[in-house]
Structures are given as structure tokens and as C-alpha cells.
Design an enzyme around this catalytic site. Structure first.
Site, PDB file in Angstrom:
ATOM      1  N   CYS A  65       0.805  -1.230   0.000  1.00 38.66           N
ATOM      2  CA  CYS A  65       0.000   0.000   0.000  1.00 38.66           C
ATOM      3  C   CYS A  65       0.837   1.278   0.000  1.00 38.66           C
ATOM      4  CB  CYS A  65      -0.938   0.005   1.201  1.00 38.66           C
ATOM      5  SG  CYS A  65      -2.041  -1.410   1.307  1.00 38.66           S
TER       6      CYS A  65
ATOM      7  N   HIS B 189      -1.138   6.355   2.469  1.00 38.97           N
ATOM      8  CA  HIS B 189      -1.192   5.347   3.536  1.00 38.97           C
ATOM      9  C   HIS B 189      -1.022   6.062   4.868  1.00 38.97           C
ATOM     10  CE1 HIS B 189      -0.251   1.838   5.993  1.00 38.97           C
ATOM     11  NE2 HIS B 189      -0.800   1.129   5.046  1.00 38.97           N
TER      12      HIS B 189
ATOM     13  N   ASP C 197      -4.557   0.364  -5.762  1.00 43.03           N
ATOM     14  CA  ASP C 197      -3.142   0.544  -5.443  1.00 43.03           C
ATOM     15  C   ASP C 197      -2.329  -0.735  -5.625  1.00 43.03           C
ATOM     16  OD1 ASP C 197      -4.173  -0.783  -3.257  1.00 43.03           O
ATOM     17  OD2 ASP C 197      -3.300   0.542  -1.748  1.00 43.03           O
ATOM     18  N   HIS C 198      -2.989  -1.886  -5.751  1.00 45.39           N
ATOM     19  CA  HIS C 198      -2.305  -3.143  -6.070  1.00 45.39           C
ATOM     20  C   HIS C 198      -3.364  -4.195  -6.352  1.00 45.39           C
ATOM     21  CE1 HIS C 198      -3.440  -4.353  -2.022  1.00 45.39           C
ATOM     22  NE2 HIS C 198      -2.798  -3.305  -1.529  1.00 45.39           N
TER      23      HIS C 198
END
Length: 533
Positions: A41, A95, A292-293
Site C-alpha cells: 500500500c 497510507h 493501489d495493487h
């Protein structure tokens, strides 16, 4: 979210704007193959929000703030704020914690205090119902919202806050806005309103065709999904560490809950876009939806993120640009898409171009620690324009001429503390001081190639002389990346060529004729809404 018969149709709102089958093109969206830099993140978010890559930010974990350890780099929302936009953050954008200076990068990035939903305080609370009538801290966590602490969930509260903001813009004579909405789900734990589980009957859930560890996968590349093992329901399975597979029956339950959590967020996205329409701002607002992923769901026997596999590094990139992607000439046709390679570091220069702001200096120098504003990506405006042109012309063929002039590769990386998966140090989430190995990965139009090399954590540089392992996957025959063919003699020339491209670095894979592109925006917008996951 309507009640339907189709077992796998679980993203109605996104489908209307971007995805498969015959979708309603009134959202006028554009979809592309997009990769991010590191499957974690904080490094991922700080990378695309500054348009700098992890080796520039010196951030591979959660425990440092780039302005203190790398440079006082201007962020995407900061740039819009400095150019007259009102910027607001809702939910998870940066984050939280040290990596954003415990403040979501205030006072630099936002015009007002970032909003964090109060019920996020209960993220790790034991609120997940269990078979014996007790409550646990589980991975699989369908809940009745009215029984939750605060009688709500974080993403529901974020939607409410975003709705209030948009309603205020409709009657105000304020400056243009940049609204970033970060929904948490489907992040672990998979906590969502139980009604969404009904969209995904367990009998419709299937495991990947290859849900075990590939025989040729290097141990350094293995992700032992340590975050899932910490959840009480997964710990009760007593799965052996690090390679033991999750039992098939429970794997299906996890996948079911992941799908349900995605449907939950899809519903919220739909409500947010509907509100944007209701207040009369949709036709003057750029909308971008990203993640984000990625997340593994038993592919290769792995779960979660923490790897360089395609399933972990590929993310949605769905874009609505008024007057461009919603042209009247193809409103009734399917969504626009492109096979061009795109990275999340491209977001910053793209949005700047589309809104007509002063151009970001096109490329950061090799040492950019003293350069506050520059980019390590490029605007994808030409790719969007090409997709529009092909749709208007009625051609579905790939524009190979553009692809030849576009990026020849995109890059990601992941750190490890050693050659074998470990709990201490955590090989999924090593701290900077523990990193000894870095896996650098190159994705071309056909291949994914990765080299795991020794890493100098003091100078933030790889030592290419010491290659520990290689991975090579041919997406033409193996799109799920199940067969590592790096050691096959017949692939030696391919390995040599890809190794040269990987080591040359991302700059040498950029479109050479676009580095000097004179960006001039043809588009106008009153606002911008960045939807992150």
C-alpha cells in the site's frame, strides 16, 4: 446493485462504464492495462501520488516519509491545490502513519483536513460472526451493518462524506475541485454487508486451474501470505508454513468474500457517480478509478499481494474525460480500451495535461532529490486519443503503429529479506534495514521477466553482478504465469534481450519521440474525482 441471474456479473457500476459485454456508454469511460510499482500500500500510493518510483522515494515499507528521507517532492493533489483547486481527501489516499507524516501529507496536499471514517477505528475489532455464536478477528467477515460498532462501516461513511462534498459544490461558486475518495475494501479483513454475499453463491465459486506452487518458482519469489495467517479463522486451519496450501473448501469461502467485497464497493462507486450526475457535475468532471495493487486468490497457491506476479501488480485504470471519452459519435457502442502499457506514475502528468494546468517538467533527472516538481511517468493522452479515434472510425484492430512508438515495457519491484520465506523477519513485509534482495520485474507486450538480485539498501541500488534467480513468463501461451521458462535453453536469447532492457531501466523503455511532447490541453473541466481502492 440489482438482483440478477448471472453468477459472475458482480460489478454493475463499473460494467456500465468500462467492462465486459454490452455496457451503457453514458459513462463514456476508457480502460487500459495498467501496472503499479510495488505490491504494498504505502510504496504504491506514495509512488503514484508523487509520480516517482520506489528507488527514487527510498520507500519500500511503511516506516519513512519521503519528504524527510528522499526529497521535498510535490504531490499530485498539492500541484492542483497550488494551481487553484480545492483538494479534499476522503478515506485512504496516502497510507496512514509515518509514511505520510501522520497527517496525510498535511499541510501540503489538501485544502482542508483529510476525512477518515470514525468506524475505521474498529478495523481490527473482533466483530466477525463465527459458527459457535462468538465473534472473531477473521479474514472472512460478512456482517449485519446495524450490529456493527457505530452502526455503520468505514466505506459507507466515506460515501456519505463524499456525497455531502458534491452537494456543496453544486450550489457554490467555489474553485474547481480535486476530490480523492479512497474506499478501503476489498482490503483485508474482508468485512462487508452480508447481503452482497448473496450475489455470489458458493457453488458458482471456482478455484484457479493451477492453485498450487509452480515447481520452477524460485523460493525468493514466494509470497507466504503472512497477513492472512494472522487472521483467527485462517490460523485455525493450521496450514503449514510457508508452502502449505489453504484447504480448497475454505479457499472458495475466501474468494466468495473477496467477490462480495468488490460488489459492495462497486455499489458505492455507482452511488457516488449517480450523485455526481444528480448535482449536475458529471459532464464537467474527469473521473479516474484505480487500485493501489492487485490480490492473489489461490493463483500459484498464493494469496494477498507481496509479489511481482501479474495478478498482484496489474490494477484497474478506468477514465472518464468529458468531451473526449463520451463523444456523441459512439455513445451506443462498447467501452474504449487499449492494449498499450501504462503505469500509475503516468497519472500525474496525464491529469495535468487533461485539465490544462502548467505542464509538469517531463522527466526527472537521474538524481532528483533536490527537484521538487518533475515526473517519472508520461501523459497517456495520446493513448486515450487513439482509442477514441479507433472507436469513431469503427475499427477494433490494435494500433500497432502507436504501440511501437509507445512504452516498450513497464516496471515493478518487490523486496525480500532473504532467499527463503520467513516469519521473522517477515518476508512479505520486510523493513528497509532487513532488505537484502530486490526482485525487479519487466512487463512487455508479450513477456514478464524478473531478476532477483542482491540489493544495497544504504545506496538504494541493485547489484546486477549477483543474480539469485530469474523468472520468465510468455503471456502468449501462459497468461496466468504458471510456467517459469527462464532456464530453458531455447529462451536464452529472449532472456538476454529482456535482461538488457530490465537493467537499462525504465527511461530506456519510454517512447523516445514523446519525451519532448509539447503538451497542450484541449479539454476543460470544473472538477476532478479520483477514486482509489
Amino acid at each position: 446493485m440489482k438482483d440478477r441471474k448471472k453468477p459472475r456479473t458482480w460489478t454493475d457500476s463499473l460494467d456500465k462504464g468500462s467492462k465486459r459485454k454490452k455496457m451503457d456508454m453514458r459513462f463514456g469511460t476508457w480502460n487500459v492495462k495498467s501496472m503499479y510499482k510495488q505490491a504494498l500500500c504505502a510504496p504504491s500510493r506514495n509512488s503514484f501520488l508523487t509520480s516517482r518510483r520506489p528507488d527514487t522515494l527510498h520507500l519500500y515499507d511503511f516506516y519513512s516519509y519521503w519528504r524527510e528521507v528522499a526529497g521535498n517532492f510535490t504531490t499530485l493533489p498539492q500541484y492542483f491545490k497550488e494551481n487553484g483547486y480545492h483538494t479534499k481527501a476522503i478515506g485512504k489516499i496516502f497510507h496512514p502513519g509515518i509514511s505520510s507524516n501522520w497527517s496525510d501529507d498535511q499541510p501540503y496536499s489538501w485544502s482542508e483536513a483529510p476525512y477518515h471514517p470514525p468506524t475505521q477505528h474498529y478495523k481490527e475489532a473482533s466483530v466477525c460472526p463465527q459458527a459457535d455464536g462468538t465473534f472473531g478477528r477473521n479474514l472472512v467477515c460478512p456482517v449485519e451493518v446495524r450490529f456493527q460498532p457505530g452502526h455503520s462501516l468505514p466505506d459507507l461513511q466515506s460515501l456519505d462524506e463524499a456525497t455531502k462534498f458534491l452537494q456543496a459544490q453544486s450550489s457554490a461558486t467555489l474553485s474547481p475541485f480535486f476530490l480523492a475518495v479512497g474506499f478501503h475494501k476489498p482490503h483485508v479483513p474482508l468485512k462487508y454487508p452480508v447481503k452482497y454475499r448473496e450475489l455470489h453463491p458458493l457453488e458458482s465459486i471456482h478455484l484457479p486451474s493451477a492453485h498450487w506452487r509452480p515447481s520452477a518458482l524460485p523460493t525468493v519469489a514466494w509470497n507466504p501470505w503472512t497477513d492472512l495467517r494472522e487472521r483467527e479463522d485462517v490460523a485455525a486451519l493450521n496450514v503449514s508454513f510457508p508452502f502449505g496450501p489453504m484447504p480448497d473448501d475454505y479457499a472458495r469461502l475466501v474468494i466468495q468474500s473477496y467477490y462480495a467485497a468488490v460488489s459492495y464497493i462497486d455499489d458505492l462507486v455507482g452511488q457516488l457517480l449517480s450523485e455526481l450526475r444528480a448535482v449536475g457535475l458529471f459532464n464537467s468532471t474527469i473521473v479516474l478509478l484505480i487500485g493501489d495493487h492487485g490480490w492473489s486468490m489461490a493463483e500459484h497457491g498464493e494469496w494477498s499481494k507481496y509479489s511481482n506476479f501479474e495478478v498482484s501488480v496489474r490494477v484497474p485504470f478506468i477514465l472518464h474525460v468529458p468531451g473526449l471519452t463520451d463523444s456523441i459519435r459512439f455513445q451506443r457502442k462498447e467501452y474504449l480500451s487499449s492494449s498499450a502499457l501504462v503505469e500509475l506514475v503516468d497519472i500525474f502528468p496525464t491529469l495535468v495535461e487533461l485539465t490544462g494546468l502548467p505542464v509538469v517538467p517531463p522527466l526527472c533527472p537521474v538524481n532528483s532529490s533536490l527537484v521538487q516538481l518533475c515526473t517519472e511517468g508520461i501523459s497517456i493522452g495520446p493513448v486515450v486519443e487513439d482509442a477514441v479515434f479507433r472507436k469513431v472510425q469503427g475499427t477494433e484492430a490494435r494500433n500497432r503503429h502507436l504501440e511501437q512508438k509507445w512504452k516498450t515495457g513497464v516496471f515493478s519491484q518487490y523486496p525480500r529479506p532473504g532467499l527463503f520465506p520467513t516469519l521473522k523477519p517477515n518476508s512479505d513485509k520486510p523493513r528497509l534495514k532487513q532488505i537484502k534482495v530486490m526482485g525487479y520485474s519487466l512487463r512487455t507486450s508479450r513477456h514478464r521477466y524478473t531478476e532477483w538480485v542482491l540489493f544495497d539498501r544504504k545506496n538504494f541500488k541493485p547489484d546486477w553482478k549477483y543474480v539469485i534467480s530469474r523468472e520468465l513468463y510468455d503471456h502468449q501461451v501462459d497468461p496466468e504465469e504458471n510456467m517459469n521458462i527462464a532456464d530453458r535453453s531455447v529462451m536464452s536469447e529472449t532472456v538476454r534481450a529482456l535482461s538488457m532492457q530490465l537493467r537499462a531501466g525504465w527511461r530506456y523503455s519510454l517512447p523516445k519521440d514523446m519525451l519532448r511532447r509539447n503538451y497542450s490541453s484541449k479539454y476543460y473541466n470544473d472538477g476532478m474525482l479520483l477514486q482509489g481502492g
